[in-house]
Design an enzyme around this catalytic site. Structure first.
Site, PDB file in Angstrom:
ATOM      1  N   ASP A  99      48.244  37.991  15.724  1.00 11.00           N
ATOM      2  CA  ASP A  99      48.531  38.985  14.695  1.00 11.00           C
ATOM      3  C   ASP A  99      48.802  40.341  15.325  1.00 11.00           C
ATOM      4  O   ASP A  99      48.279  40.663  16.393  1.00 11.00           O
ATOM      5  CB  ASP A  99      47.341  39.120  13.732  1.00 11.00           C
ATOM      6  CG  ASP A  99      47.282  37.993  12.721  1.00 11.00           C
ATOM      7  OD1 ASP A  99      48.324  37.379  12.457  1.00 11.00           O
ATOM      8  OD2 ASP A  99      46.183  37.723  12.199  1.00 11.00           O
ATOM      9  N   ARG A 121      56.519  35.920  13.313  1.00 11.90           N
ATOM     10  CA  ARG A 121      56.222  36.192  11.906  1.00 11.90           C
ATOM     11  C   ARG A 121      56.682  37.616  11.637  1.00 11.90           C
ATOM     12  O   ARG A 121      56.203  38.572  12.277  1.00 11.90           O
ATOM     13  CB  ARG A 121      54.738  36.057  11.619  1.00 11.90           C
ATOM     14  CG  ARG A 121      54.361  36.386  10.168  1.00 11.90           C
ATOM     15  CD  ARG A 121      52.852  36.507   9.996  1.00 11.90           C
ATOM     16  NE  ARG A 121      52.191  35.252  10.335  1.00 11.90           N
ATOM     17  CZ  ARG A 121      50.940  35.180  10.777  1.00 11.90           C
ATOM     18  NH1 ARG A 121      50.224  36.281  10.982  1.00 11.90           N
ATOM     19  NH2 ARG A 121      50.395  34.008  11.058  1.00 11.90           N
TER      20      ARG A 121
END
Length: 305
Positions: free
Chosen positions: A132, A182
């Site tokens: 992330d 992402r």
């Protein structure tokens, strides 16, 4: 008013005192509606149900304010055990993690050591891991570590945030690594020196990043609840003959469930981002900052049984 509420909740997301208080009250604030549980075993039945409906999942052990080597190593062990549980329960799930939870703010060697342990286990069981992205002060360090590890571990992804001016440069820099990216708008409070202040510009930049990464031939996760972004992606892949196995849509657990099912019926792959853990507070506050509608959602959770 929207800007004020966003700044307010972003401020709260970084408050360690409120973080400690939040652990005492948990689901009274509606957290159980967007978090899979305090432990991974609690999340397993929910993941199985999502899988049964055709939805893939990525899980994230939430963690804020990790500042000791002991805690960072404990987080790494939790990641290893989560991967083992994903495999043993035959879950259609990847794993997401934040480098700060593994010691990024302590020292680089510790993070690399922890990541290597996690990725070795993930490689053994065929589980993909996504790093992330956090606030802009940690972007370069995160991407540098991603590049280093990607040369040795293929099933590794990371995140690019479209509200940063340099996002397009980052996508281009990563292209040689055949990255699994992402792509998101971004949910941290950033200064105007590094991030677009206007939502429209953030949205347009996200569209540009989606196009660039897809046309580069890289696997792309479009992480957005925005209908305009979803429709743009559908049109883009149709125009360029991009097959559905090169991308997926990602959405948060507990939000836009019907849209997720509709996309599945249309033949698209959909992955649900499901966080779990006691340290849900920072994540929850950033979700409230993203959309004013989420504030009403949270208040309902506080006063209904």
């Amino acid at each position: 008013m929207e800007a004020i509420s966003k700044n307010f909740f972003l401020y709260l997301s970084n408050n360690s005192t409120f973080d400690r208080l939040a652990k005492r009250f948990g689901s009274k604030f509606g957290a159980d509606r967007i978090v899979g549980g305090e432990t991974f075993p609690m999340a397993i039945p929910l993941i199985k149900q999502l899988n049964h409906e055709g939805l893939a999942v990525t899980v994230d052990h939430l963690g804020e304010f990790v500042n000791s080597e002991t805690e960072a190593r404990a987080r790494a062990q939790e990641g290893i055990e989560t991967i083992q549980a994903i495999a043993s329960h035959e879950l259609n799930s990847e794993m997401s993690l934040k480098l700060t939870s593994l010691g990024l703010d302590i020292n680089r060697e510790l993070v690399i050591e922890n990541m290597e342990k996690i990725l070795e286990e993930a490689k053994k069981y065929g589980v993909t891991v996504t790093i992330d992205m956090e606030d802009s002060s940690r972007t370069k360090a995160t991407l540098d570590i991603y590049k280093e590890l990607k040369t040795r571990y293929d099933a590794l992804g990371t995140v690019i945030q479209s509200y940063l001016y340099r996002s397009e440069d980052y996508v281009e820099e990563l292209n040689e690594y055949n990255p699994y990216l992402r792509l998101v708008k971004g949910a941290y409070k950033e200064p105007g020196t590094v991030a677009f202040p206007d939502k429209r510009m953030v949205d347009e930049n996200l569209k540009g990043l989606i196009k660039k990464n897809l046309l580069n031939g890289n696997y792309t996760a479009i992480a957005s609840h925005d209908d305009a972004i979803i429709d743009y992606t559908k049109q883009l892949v149709k125009e360029h003959g991009i097959t559905n196995d090169q991308f997926e849509f990602q959405m948060l657990y507990g939000m836009r469930y019907q849209t997720q099912l509709n996309l599945l019926k249309e033949g698209y792959k959909v992955r649900v981002y499901m966080p779990y853990g006691e340290d849900w507070y920072g994540y929850f506050m950033r979700r409230l900052a993203e959309r004013p509608a989420n504030i009403t959602f949270a208040l309902k959770g506080m006063f209904t049984k």
